[in-house]
Design an enzyme around this catalytic site. Structure first.
Site, PDB file in Angstrom:
ATOM      1  N   TRP A  10       0.415  -7.053   3.140  1.00 49.25           N
ATOM      2  CA  TRP A  10       0.186  -5.605   3.272  1.00 49.25           C
ATOM      3  C   TRP A  10      -1.272  -5.371   2.907  1.00 49.25           C
ATOM      4  O   TRP A  10      -1.740  -5.890   1.885  1.00 49.25           O
ATOM      5  CB  TRP A  10       1.133  -4.878   2.317  1.00 49.25           C
ATOM      6  CG  TRP A  10       1.004  -3.393   2.297  1.00 49.25           C
ATOM      7  CD1 TRP A  10       1.021  -2.550   3.370  1.00 49.25           C
ATOM      8  CD2 TRP A  10       0.863  -2.577   1.129  1.00 49.25           C
ATOM      9  NE1 TRP A  10       0.892  -1.255   2.941  1.00 49.25           N
ATOM     10  CE2 TRP A  10       0.798  -1.249   1.580  1.00 49.25           C
ATOM     11  CE3 TRP A  10       0.787  -2.832  -0.241  1.00 49.25           C
ATOM     12  CZ2 TRP A  10       0.661  -0.175   0.704  1.00 49.25           C
ATOM     13  CZ3 TRP A  10       0.644  -1.765  -1.108  1.00 49.25           C
ATOM     14  CH2 TRP A  10       0.585  -0.451  -0.632  1.00 49.25           C
ATOM     15  N   ASP A  28       7.142  -7.309  -5.027  1.00 45.16           N
ATOM     16  CA  ASP A  28       6.920  -6.042  -4.342  1.00 45.16           C
ATOM     17  C   ASP A  28       8.131  -5.773  -3.458  1.00 45.16           C
ATOM     18  O   ASP A  28       8.357  -6.472  -2.467  1.00 45.16           O
ATOM     19  CB  ASP A  28       5.633  -6.142  -3.500  1.00 45.16           C
ATOM     20  CG  ASP A  28       5.286  -4.818  -2.847  1.00 45.16           C
ATOM     21  OD1 ASP A  28       6.056  -3.855  -3.000  1.00 45.16           O
ATOM     22  OD2 ASP A  28       4.243  -4.751  -2.170  1.00 45.16           O
ATOM     23  N   LYS A  48      10.684   4.061   2.265  1.00 47.40           N
ATOM     24  CA  LYS A  48      11.356   3.670   3.504  1.00 47.40           C
ATOM     25  C   LYS A  48      12.870   3.859   3.404  1.00 47.40           C
ATOM     26  O   LYS A  48      13.489   4.421   4.301  1.00 47.40           O
ATOM     27  CB  LYS A  48      11.079   2.198   3.851  1.00 47.40           C
ATOM     28  CG  LYS A  48       9.640   1.766   3.691  1.00 47.40           C
ATOM     29  CD  LYS A  48       8.744   2.228   4.806  1.00 47.40           C
ATOM     30  CE  LYS A  48       7.348   2.415   4.330  1.00 47.40           C
ATOM     31  NZ  LYS A  48       6.338   1.490   4.602  1.00 47.40           N
TER      32      LYS A  48
HETATM   33  C1  LIG Z   1       4.737  -4.496   1.184  1.00 45.82           C
HETATM   34  C2  LIG Z   1       4.529  -3.078   0.802  1.00 45.82           C
HETATM   35  N1  LIG Z   1       4.311  -2.798  -0.469  1.00 45.82           N
HETATM   36  C3  LIG Z   1       4.139  -1.535  -0.884  1.00 45.82           C
HETATM   37  C4  LIG Z   1       4.171  -0.487  -0.006  1.00 45.82           C
HETATM   38  C5  LIG Z   1       3.976   0.846  -0.631  1.00 45.82           C
HETATM   39  O1  LIG Z   1       4.307   1.965  -0.001  1.00 45.82           O
HETATM   40  P1  LIG Z   1       4.461   3.345  -0.745  1.00 45.82           P
HETATM   41  O2  LIG Z   1       3.346   3.474  -1.713  1.00 45.82           O
HETATM   42  O3  LIG Z   1       4.420   4.340   0.327  1.00 45.82           O
HETATM   43  O4  LIG Z   1       5.781   3.287  -1.454  1.00 45.82           O
HETATM   44  C6  LIG Z   1       4.368  -0.735   1.361  1.00 45.82           C
HETATM   45  C7  LIG Z   1       4.347   0.321   2.364  1.00 45.82           C
HETATM   46  O5  LIG Z   1       4.148   0.159   3.523  1.00 45.82           O
HETATM   47  C8  LIG Z   1       4.569  -2.075   1.762  1.00 45.82           C
HETATM   48  O6  LIG Z   1       4.799  -2.397   3.037  1.00 45.82           O
END
Ligand SMILES: Cc1ncc(COP(=O)(O)O)c(C=O)c1O
Length: 406
Positions: A134, A216, A252
């Site tokens: 990411w 994560d 999500k």
């Molecule tokens: C691997 C991963 N980590 C963390 C996030 C964090 O997203 P958010 O801050 O919107 O919860 C995402 C979002 O796309 C992700 O794909």
């Protein structure tokens, strides 16, 4: 006039946001956005989960609710529910109170709070993230005070699968105490996860080399539709006795993207350190944003603690994950039926919202410029960004691109 800001350099754009802006400005009627990192229905619309709407109505009419500050580490009903959803109600770490949660600003905020703690309290300097990963991991950990980000091998372009040997070798050469970021399920961007056997090998190396797992978990339940299956890796690491952090996002799986609902689960191996650790997290958060917001956390804690709402939510995550799986099948079938060059089995073997198509940067740019199909330069596409009625157009565009752009 002289300005003190005149030496500020223009930063590069953030690719996914720039892509969405270009998509919105594109007037081509058949344009398709496969770049966005959010779920879409088969009508191409964002989906507010019905259970979320229902709880929001309850909250809006509840006159006993007020706007007082939350505690610094967040709403306990939420952090407890989130932590046990991740670790399982019967997790020894929970029962022995060695595990606790900190409400954070979605998954990103949980990563940041955890990374700041490691840098400031444990003196952590080196972090590892997968190649590719990411795109925000590097920025979050660097801004949190880490000195060096390194990548471990992950994706093998040739097999379009996991490079487990490269991964294990890179981890085995990592300096002791390095922090290793691991995606617990639905790896972003490749959609390719280790098998349970491979997770065991990863844990073996990390134990031997005394590496710190920072998991994560952005897609629990959203990946397979099954909460237990999607948290298997976390529970396995905890069962092996690792001390770890895990950043949980509810963007999500609850569709709560802009409410910024997240939890940092902290697992210690000794209860006696808990008070001191919590006190340092408290100071850290106090100095960063003082305390988190209530609304999204109320929704999640209500749903997770009410058996009827919980069942309703589980049916929603099955709806989302099965739509994604059916889009994968349909795209693969269309690509194979049209004799598109290459092997397309990875489209259905990958999991989660994203698929790494294997298209290179020029081909991905060509898809945007010629076909108005918006996708990241890495070749990543969002499977839920396509409607059933788009599949044939997308498959034809991929075939034309692969035939004419190398
Ligand atoms: C691997 C991963 N980590 C963390 C996030 C964090 O997203 P958010 O801050 O919107 O919860 C995402 C979002 O796309 C992700 O794909």
């Amino acid at each position: 006039m002289m300005s003190r800001f005149s030496d500020v350099a223009l930063g590069p754009p953030i690719e996914v946001f720039a892509l969405t802006k270009a998509f919105v400005e594109d007037t081509f009627p058949q344009k398709i956005n496969l770049g966005v990192g959010a779920y879409r229905t088969d009508e191409g619309k964002p989906w507010v989960l019905p259970v979320v709407r229902e709880v929001e109505k309850l909250l809006a009419t509840d006159e006993t609710r007020n706007k007082e500050y939350l505690p610094i580490l967040g709403l306990e009903a939420f952090t407890n529910a989130a932590t046990s959803m991740l670790l399982g109600h019967n997790s020894p770490a929970l029962l022995e109170k060695r595990a606790f949660g900190i409400q954070c600003l979605s998954g990103t905020g949980a990563l940041r709070v955890g990374a700041e703690f490691l840098a400031s309290q444990l003196g952590s300097k080196i972090f590892y993230f997968s190649a590719p990963s990411w795109e925000n991991h590097n920025l979050v950990f660097t801004n949190a005070g880490f000195k060096e980000g390194r990548q471990y091998r992950y994706w093998c372009a040739k097999t379009r699968g996991l490079d487990i040997d490269g991964l294990l070798q890179d981890l085995s050469e990592a300096p002791e105490n390095s922090v290793i970021i691991l995606h617990t399920c639905a790896h972003n961007p490749t959609g390719c996860d280790p098998t349970q056997e491979q997770w065991k090998q990863i844990a073996d190396v990390m134990e031997k080399k005394r590496l710190f797992p920072f998991l994560d978990c952005a897609y629990q339940g959203f990946a397979s539709g099954d909460l237990e299956k999607d948290s298997w890796a976390v529970r396995y690491f905890v069962s092996r006795g690792f001390e770890l952090f895990c950043a949980q996002s509810f963007a999500k799986n609850f569709g709560l993207y802009n409410e910024r609902v997240g939890n940092l689960t902290v697992v210690l191996n000794n209860l006696s350190n808990q008070q001191a650790v919590k006190s340092q997290f408290t100071l850290l958060v106090r100095g960063m944003y003082s305390n988190p917001p209530l609304h999204g956390a109320s929704i999640v804690s209500r749903v997770l603690s009410d058996p009827k709402l919980f069942e309703q939510w589980k049916s929603h995550i099955r709806t989302m994950s099965s739509r994604i799986i059916s889009m994968r099948k349909a795209l693969r079938e269309a690509l194979e039926k049209n004799n598109t060059p290459g092997n397309w089995s990875h489209i259905t073997s990958q999991i989660g919202m994203f698929s790494y198509t294997g298209l290179n940067e020029q081909q991905s740019v060509h898809m945007v410029k010629k076909h108005h199909i918006y996708m990241l330069k890495s070749g990543r596409i969002n499977m839920s960004g396509m409607k059933s009625t788009d599949i044939e157009y997308i498959a034809q565009a991929i075939k034309e691109t692969l035939t004419n752009v190398h």
